[in-house]
Every structure is written in structure tokens, then in C-alpha cells.
Design an enzyme around this catalytic site. Sequence first.
Site, short mmCIF file in Angstrom:
data_model
loop_
_atom_site.label_atom_id
_atom_site.label_comp_id
_atom_site.label_asym_id
_atom_site.label_seq_id
_atom_site.Cartn_x
_atom_site.Cartn_y
_atom_site.Cartn_z
N GLY A 1 0.86 -1.23 -0.12
CA GLY A 1 0.03 0.14 -0.09
C GLY A 1 0.88 1.25 0.15
O GLY A 1 0.41 2.25 0.51
N ALA A 2 1.88 1.13 -0.56
CA ALA A 2 2.86 2.72 -0.57
C ALA A 2 3.30 2.85 -1.93
O ALA A 2 4.26 3.95 -2.09
CB ALA A 2 4.14 2.05 0.42
N SER B 1 0.69 -4.80 -4.88
CA SER B 1 -0.33 -5.70 -5.45
C SER B 1 -0.08 -6.42 -6.74
O SER B 1 -0.40 -7.36 -6.91
CB SER B 1 -1.63 -4.88 -5.45
OG SER B 1 -1.55 -3.80 -6.58
N ASP C 1 1.45 -1.28 -13.59
CA ASP C 1 2.08 -1.94 -12.60
C ASP C 1 2.47 -3.62 -12.89
O ASP C 1 3.61 -4.14 -12.61
CB ASP C 1 1.37 -2.17 -11.30
CG ASP C 1 1.07 -0.66 -10.94
OD1 ASP C 1 0.55 -0.07 -9.75
OD2 ASP C 1 1.77 0.18 -11.66
N GLU D 1 -4.82 -7.89 -10.25
CA GLU D 1 -4.97 -6.32 -10.04
C GLU D 1 -6.47 -5.76 -10.27
O GLU D 1 -6.88 -4.95 -9.45
CB GLU D 1 -4.00 -5.29 -11.02
CG GLU D 1 -2.67 -5.57 -10.82
CD GLU D 1 -2.36 -4.72 -9.79
OE1 GLU D 1 -2.41 -5.12 -8.58
OE2 GLU D 1 -1.68 -3.52 -10.12
N1 LIG Z 1 2.98 -9.36 0.02
C1 LIG Z 1 1.78 -9.45 0.11
N2 LIG Z 1 0.96 -10.42 0.48
C2 LIG Z 1 -0.36 -10.19 0.62
N3 LIG Z 1 -1.19 -9.32 -0.20
C3 LIG Z 1 -0.50 -8.25 -0.82
C4 LIG Z 1 0.96 -8.25 -0.65
N4 LIG Z 1 1.29 -7.24 -1.29
C5 LIG Z 1 0.15 -6.51 -1.60
N5 LIG Z 1 -1.14 -7.01 -1.38
C6 LIG Z 1 -2.16 -6.87 -1.38
O1 LIG Z 1 -2.17 -5.39 -2.14
C7 LIG Z 1 -2.80 -4.61 -1.44
C8 LIG Z 1 -2.09 -3.14 -1.59
O2 LIG Z 1 -2.48 -2.72 -2.95
P1 LIG Z 1 -2.40 -1.13 -3.53
O3 LIG Z 1 -2.51 -1.42 -4.90
O4 LIG Z 1 -3.42 -0.47 -2.62
O5 LIG Z 1 -0.96 -0.70 -2.98
P2 LIG Z 1 0.38 -1.02 -4.03
O6 LIG Z 1 0.32 -1.88 -5.01
O7 LIG Z 1 1.48 -1.14 -2.78
O8 LIG Z 1 0.49 0.48 -4.43
P3 LIG Z 1 0.28 1.04 -6.07
O9 LIG Z 1 -0.84 0.06 -6.55
O10 LIG Z 1 0.13 2.56 -5.90
O11 LIG Z 1 1.58 0.81 -6.66
C9 LIG Z 1 -2.76 -5.21 -0.15
O12 LIG Z 1 -3.69 -4.44 0.79
C10 LIG Z 1 -3.04 -6.38 -0.10
O13 LIG Z 1 -4.23 -7.04 -0.26
C1 LIG Z 2 -2.42 5.10 -9.97
C2 LIG Z 2 -1.98 3.99 -11.01
O1 LIG Z 2 -1.90 4.80 -12.21
C3 LIG Z 2 -0.69 3.40 -10.45
C4 LIG Z 2 -0.83 2.59 -9.31
O2 LIG Z 2 0.78 2.13 -8.99
C5 LIG Z 2 -3.11 3.07 -11.14
C6 LIG Z 2 -2.84 2.08 -12.21
O3 LIG Z 2 -2.44 2.69 -13.24
O4 LIG Z 2 -3.57 0.97 -12.15
MG LIG Z 3 -1.31 -1.59 -6.46
#
Ligand SMILES: Nc1ncnc2c1ncn2[C@@H]1O[C@H](COP(=O)(O)OP(=O)(O)OP(=O)(O)O)[C@@H](O)[C@H]1O
Ligand SMILES: C[C@@](O)(CCO)CC(=O)[O-]
Ligand SMILES: [Mg+2]
Length: 361
Positions: free
Chosen positions: A150-151, A156, A214, A203
Site C-alpha cells: 500500500g505504499a 499488489s 504495474d 490487479e
Molecule cells: N506481499 C503481499 N501479501 C499479501 N497481499 C499483498 C501483498 N502485497 C500487496 N498485497 C495486496 O495488495 C494490497 C495493496 O495494494 P495497493 O494497490 O493498494 O498498494 P500498492 O500496490 O502497494 O501501491 P500502488 O498500486 O500505488 O503501486 C494489500 O492491501 C494486499 O491486499
Molecule cells: C495510480 C495508478 O496509475 C498507478 C498505481 O501504481 C493506477 C494504475 O495505473 O493502475
Molecule cells: Mg497496487
Amino acid sequence: MEAGDIQGEMLNKTLVVSAPGKVILHGEHAVVHGKAALAVALNLRTFLRMSPRDDGKIFLQLPNIGVKLWWDLVQLQPLLDAFPADRTELKPPTPEQLARLKEFAGTADGPGEIHDVATVAFLYLYLSIAAKSGVLPSVELLVWSELPTGAGLGSSAAYSVCLAAALLSECSVVGYPLGEGQSLARWTEEELDVINKWAFQGEQVIHGNPSGVDNAVGTWGGALRYQSGKITPLKRVPTLRILLTNTKVPRSTKALVAGVREKLLKFPAIMEPVLISIDAISRECEGVLEAMADDSSQGHYSVLEELVDINQHHLDVIGVGHPALDRVCQATAALGLHSKLTGAGGGGCAITLLRPGPPPI
Ligand SMILES: Nc1ncnc2c1ncn2[C@@H]1O[C@H](COP(=O)(O)OP(=O)(O)OP(=O)(O)O)[C@@H](O)[C@H]1O
Ligand SMILES: C[C@@](O)(CCO)CC(=O)[O-]
Ligand SMILES: [Mg+2]
């Protein structure tokens, strides 16, 4: 940044898969609406270990989010009717499928958090892929990541890519990557394309309306331009030094992406030009990176720094900034450095462009 891609290795019938996280240089959110984004693989990875079981159960361990679940396969069998076996092309998950899986996830045994969207994403990919052969494999999976979840670093997507690769291998939709005597391998281009398409499904379960950038970086690694499903590897990219700062402000990509869509529907004449400008920033940056491959003079860095500032202001305008991200931008600006959020924003990580030579701190 170290180029990354999916790697798979067989250790006595146990498959270990890993995939990189990512940083978006420019284009986040605009890429959801058909504009270009530039993204690079991170040297932080997610790892999945899958081992066969002979007791007709399936185990799922997700220590990063405190999930530890198991089911008897007979419990999953009734769900297969929602997953057609003759699925020739990939369609988005249906609300009915997701509703059934969320309801089912509530019946799992195990002490972990059972409603996290990661559990539903796993069940969706497991049942969709197993439905093609009609056989539910009895396996145990452990997924662990170096990436903060989530950072904004594509956690994900790396999770979805690892799941897709492992389950597609287990169900013989793609091969096991390892040849005789090999210790590390990657799938063929055709197989990576299949893995990427299924990872995009994961995703869609987690993000709702992802662009696909991503999972493309998580699958193919390296540096690439992504636009409307078209993946263009960036061949001539200089080594950039980028500082990652995690504001540790939790946020949901799904909610942030939905918020931008609402704003775009509410103010199309205001928002569309901003997205078009972000598209132009991505393209301008790509041109500068190409030029830097032959000439890394400082002048190019000034342009890259201006693009970072303009993009960050645009991301504030579309509503995905955050005071914690502003503080990173102000703190680095005081040192003559330039920062922007990366990924969905609303918290999470910021990137700061560093010039060659000793940092100014
Ligand atoms: N190592 C992991 N184990 C289990 N679930 C995960 C893991 N990494 C990510 N997830 C899942 O993905 C969600 C986070 O996804 P999110 O798209 O909100 O953040 P991100 O992918 O880190 O950021 P971004 O999409 O902006 O790059 C978590 O709440 C969880 O459901
Ligand atoms: C915010 C966004 O553009 C990037 C997230 O890492 C969402 C996406 O492209 O799926
Ligand atoms: Mg993500």
C-alpha cells in the site's frame, strides 16, 4: 535501479517465483485514462513458494498482511460453477464472482484476517485457472515481500504476478521455468504475456480499475513506457539515482483511482487538459532519458527536475497529493532536490531525483 522480471526456480517439486516492485517516474493516474506512463522495476521483490500437498487441502500464508488460511478442496468445488472452464479470452472479474468469493472467504478456517482483498484475489486466480483443467490442485502457498504494501511501489501487482505465474505453472498452462541443471530461469516471451494478462486480472480484483502498468513492470521488468495496454521497453536508459521516501501514510489505490475518475467526470474540461499535460511530461522525460544515454551532462538533470515538479503539481490538482508528501517535497527542495509522489499517491512513497556525485546532505 536493478532491472527485474519474474524468475522461477524448482527446488525438489517446490516452485519459488519472484517478481519486482516498481516506481512510476511519470504518468500515474493519467495512464488509467489512456495516457503514457514511464515505469521502472525496483530492486525490491515479492517471493512466492508453492509446494504440493497430498491431503486434499489448500494453504495460503500471507505474512505481510497477517493472513493464514486453509480450506478443504471439497469446500471450493461448488464455486467452480461460477468459473467457466471454456474461458477463451480474459474478461474482467464479474461482481457476482467477487461477491461469491467474498462470502466464501468468510468461511475459511484460520486465525488470519479473512476478508482482505488479497485472499479474494488469490481465490479468483486459483479457481479461474484451475477451472481450465477442472482439477483443483492441493498445494500450499507462502507469499512474502520486501515491498511495503500500500505504499505505491506496486506490491499488489508483484503479488498478482507471482500468483499468476505459480498457478499457471501448476495447472500446466505455462511450463515450469527450470531446465535440467538450471538454478534460475524465466518464462518465454509468450508465457510471460499469458502471466501478465492473468496478473492483470488479479490487479482488477485488488484495484478495481487498474491500467495494467504495474503488472507489466512486475512481469517484464526493466524500464518501459506503458499506454493503453501497449508495452514499449525503454532500451537506452541512463542509470538514475532515485531516493525513495515512504511517508508511511496508508492509503488505497482503488479509492484514489476512483476519486480521480469522479473528478474527471465532474470537471472534464478542467481535468482532461491536466491528464494530457501529464502524458506530455512522460514523453518529454523519455526523450531526455534517451539523450542522456549518450550525454549525461547536468543540463539534462535540470529538465528532469522541472518535469518532476510540474508532474507533482498536476498530481495535487487531480486530488492525489497529501500533506506528508508535501513535507517530503519541501524538505528535499530545501536541499535543492526535486520530488514527486509515485504510484497512487494519497500517502505512500515519494521519489527524489539525485544527481551524480555526493548527495547534498
Ligand atoms: N506481499 C503481499 N501479501 C499479501 N497481499 C499483498 C501483498 N502485497 C500487496 N498485497 C495486496 O495488495 C494490497 C495493496 O495494494 P495497493 O494497490 O493498494 O498498494 P500498492 O500496490 O502497494 O501501491 P500502488 O498500486 O500505488 O503501486 C494489500 O492491501 C494486499 O491486499
Ligand atoms: C495510480 C495508478 O496509475 C498507478 C498505481 O501504481 C493506477 C494504475 O495505473 O493502475
Ligand atoms: Mg497496487
